[in-house]
Structures are given as structure tokens and as C-alpha cells.
Design an enzyme around this catalytic site. Structure first.
Site, PDB file in Angstrom:
ATOM      1  N   GLU A 266       1.758  -0.567   8.838  1.00  0.00           N
ATOM      2  CA  GLU A 266       0.351  -0.956   8.871  1.00  0.00           C
ATOM      3  C   GLU A 266      -0.344  -0.018   7.883  1.00  0.00           C
ATOM      4  O   GLU A 266      -0.465   1.175   8.142  1.00  0.00           O
ATOM      5  CB  GLU A 266      -0.169  -0.763  10.300  1.00  0.00           C
ATOM      6  CG  GLU A 266      -1.639  -1.006  10.474  1.00  0.00           C
ATOM      7  CD  GLU A 266      -2.127  -0.525  11.849  1.00  0.00           C
ATOM      8  OE1 GLU A 266      -1.384  -0.644  12.855  1.00  0.00           O
ATOM      9  OE2 GLU A 266      -3.254  -0.004  11.905  1.00  0.00           O
TER      10      GLU A 266
ATOM     11  N   LYS B 204      -3.972  -4.794  20.374  1.00  0.00           N
ATOM     12  CA  LYS B 204      -3.725  -3.371  20.132  1.00  0.00           C
ATOM     13  C   LYS B 204      -4.489  -2.569  21.187  1.00  0.00           C
ATOM     14  O   LYS B 204      -5.677  -2.827  21.421  1.00  0.00           O
ATOM     15  CB  LYS B 204      -4.219  -3.024  18.727  1.00  0.00           C
ATOM     16  CG  LYS B 204      -4.327  -1.543  18.432  1.00  0.00           C
ATOM     17  CD  LYS B 204      -4.376  -1.317  16.937  1.00  0.00           C
ATOM     18  CE  LYS B 204      -4.926   0.057  16.579  1.00  0.00           C
ATOM     19  NZ  LYS B 204      -4.424   0.550  15.291  1.00  0.00           N
TER      20      LYS B 204
ATOM     21  N   ARG C 119      -8.417   2.852   5.018  1.00  0.00           N
ATOM     22  CA  ARG C 119      -9.227   4.069   5.156  1.00  0.00           C
ATOM     23  C   ARG C 119      -9.363   4.760   3.811  1.00  0.00           C
ATOM     24  O   ARG C 119      -9.979   5.814   3.718  1.00  0.00           O
ATOM     25  CB  ARG C 119      -8.575   5.025   6.166  1.00  0.00           C
ATOM     26  CG  ARG C 119      -8.587   4.457   7.550  1.00  0.00           C
ATOM     27  CD  ARG C 119      -7.918   5.341   8.569  1.00  0.00           C
ATOM     28  NE  ARG C 119      -7.541   4.533   9.706  1.00  0.00           N
ATOM     29  CZ  ARG C 119      -6.846   4.953  10.736  1.00  0.00           C
ATOM     30  NH1 ARG C 119      -6.436   6.202  10.805  1.00  0.00           N
ATOM     31  NH2 ARG C 119      -6.542   4.134  11.712  1.00  0.00           N
TER      32      ARG C 119
HETATM   33  C1  3PG Z   1      -4.358   3.859  14.291  1.00  0.00           C
HETATM   34  O1  3PG Z   1      -5.131   3.458  13.457  1.00  0.00           O
HETATM   35  O2  3PG Z   1      -3.609   3.099  14.895  1.00  0.00           O
HETATM   36  C2  3PG Z   1      -4.373   5.289  14.658  1.00  0.00           C
HETATM   37  O3  3PG Z   1      -5.110   6.055  13.768  1.00  0.00           O
HETATM   38  C3  3PG Z   1      -3.066   5.895  14.910  1.00  0.00           C
HETATM   39  O4  3PG Z   1      -3.310   6.986  15.715  1.00  0.00           O
HETATM   40  P1  3PG Z   1      -2.514   8.332  15.557  1.00  0.00           P
HETATM   41  O5  3PG Z   1      -3.043   8.995  14.318  1.00  0.00           O
HETATM   42  O6  3PG Z   1      -2.812   9.131  16.799  1.00  0.00           O
HETATM   43  O7  3PG Z   1      -1.052   8.008  15.416  1.00  0.00           O
END
Ligand code: 3PG
Length: 207
Positions: free
Chosen positions: A40, A128, A44
Site C-alpha cells: 500500500e 480497514k 503522504r
Molecule cells: C497506515 O496508514 O495504515 C498506518 O500508518 C500504519 O500504521 P503503522 O505506522 O503503525 O504501521
């Protein structure tokens, strides 16, 4: 295999933020070498669209999707670049509708039973759970399994090697995802061996 079942069979989906699109294919190759040929790619950074396009073009068997998709326009740009699925941190009916109209698998984020109900009303049964650890993690998933026995969750946000197996042991978990597989320092150093090793460990823990 359809995209959702591919994600289910991988069990672990790397969430990747790419600063330099020139690195995108190398990152994807490192993930695939570690046994996780999917990502994914988050919206960002400005590099997201180009990163997705480069991966889609160079590695047609790699399952590339877009994350942090906040509105229909971002979904369109992601899909035009080659994203095969769309993930969002929250639930935006317009983004879901755009993806459904264009036959693109979409996994919006939910935090509450009300959002699960709204997403189900729009025809979705894969959602999700984000940020999963803040919401209560496996305990929250167990609570959701009662009223929503037909919904499966992609859990992200605080999933780590230490708790990955506990999430994956919940029957309503489709897969987990996270950023821990592609640490910023490993990407900055181009340490692809480390990325592959983290994937191998995550895959082994998820079996
Ligand atoms: C996401 O967008 O799914 C999260 O930022 C993932 O979270 P994590 O950085 O705690 O793995």
C-alpha cells in the site's frame, strides 16, 4: 485470485511511504524478495503517484495499491497510475462510490460500529481497522465479530512483530498491514536486505 483474496493469502501488507520515486521499484523488489509482493503506497508524499506508476510498469505481478486516499480525486490519480486497490484511513462515501463505479477494490477505514454499518450499507464487507491498536486491537475485533460476523478487517496502526500473530489469529482479520517492514532509515540507506529480512520475519510470524 481477486485482489481481496490475494491480500488475505499474503496476510501481511507492507504500508510504504516513498520520498524518492527513483527508489520505488527497488523497494517493491525488496518486499517481493522477502515474500511479500504487495504494498500500500501512501499518498503522504508527492512521490506517491509516480512511485505507483513505476512499480506497476516494472513489476506487473506485484500487487500495488494506494493508501491514505482521502477523496475521489486521489483515488482517480492512484488508479490512473496503476494502483489495483485503494485504502483509506477513514470512511468517505464519495471515495467508496468512485471506486465501486470503476470496479476498483476499496478498503476504507472504520473506527466505530456506526461506520461499519455505513460501509456495509454501501455494500462493503472488507474494511480497514485503523488505528487498530488505539481502538483496542484484538479485543475490539472480538467485540465487532458478534454484530458483524460477515465483515473482515485489514488491521493497521500499531501492528508490530510483537502483536502481529495475535491479530492474525482473530477469525475476522483478513490481513494486517504496517510501516514496520520499510523503516525510514532502511529506505534512506537503501538497505534492501533489511527490508527483505523484515518481510521474511513477518511472513513467518503470520503463518
Ligand atoms: C497506515 O496508514 O495504515 C498506518 O500508518 C500504519 O500504521 P503503522 O505506522 O503503525 O504501521
Amino acid at each position: 485470485m481477486d485482489v481481496i483474496e490475494e491480500l488475505a493469502s499474503l496476510r501481511v501488507v507492507p504500508v510504504v511511504t516513498i520520498e524518492d520515486p527513483g527508489q520505488a521499484v527497488a523497494v517493491a523488489e525488496a518486499l517481493a524478495a522477502g515474500g511479500l509482493p504487495a504494498a500500500e503506497v501512501t499518498f503522504r508524499t508527492d512521490a506517491a503517484v509516480e512511485a505507483i506508476a513505476r512499480i506497476a510498469e516494472a513489476l506487473p505481478d506485484f500487487l500495488v495499491g494506494a493508501g491514505t486516499v482521502l477523496n475521489p480525486d486521489m483515488a482517480r490519480r492512484a488508479v490512473e497510475a496503476g494502483a489495483r486497490f485503494v485504502v483509506a484511513p477513514g470512511y468517505d462515501p464519495g471515495t467508496v462510490a468512485w471506486c465501486q463505479y470503476h470496479d476498483v477494490p476499496v478498503i476504507p477505514g472504520v473506527d466505530t460500529p456506526s461506520e461499519v454499518m455505513a460501509a456495509k450499507a454501501q455494500g462493503l464487507t472488507v474494511l480497514k481497522l485503523f488505528p487498530a491498536s488505539v481502538l483496542g486491537g484484538p479485543t475490539f475485533l472480538k467485540a465487532l465479530s458478534g454484530p458483524f460476523s460477515d465483515v473482515r478487517f485489514m488491521c493497521t496502526g500499531g501492528v508490530r512483530p510483537s502483536n502481529e500473530a495475535e491479530y492474525l489469529s482473530q477469525p475476522n482479520v483478513l490481513c494486517v498491514g504496517g510501516t514496520w517492514l520499510t523503516p525510514a532509515d532502511a529506505l534512506a540507506e537503501g538497505d534492501w536486505a533489511r527490508v527483505s529480512q523484515l518481510c521474511r520475519e513477518a511472513k513467518a510470524a503470520g503463518l
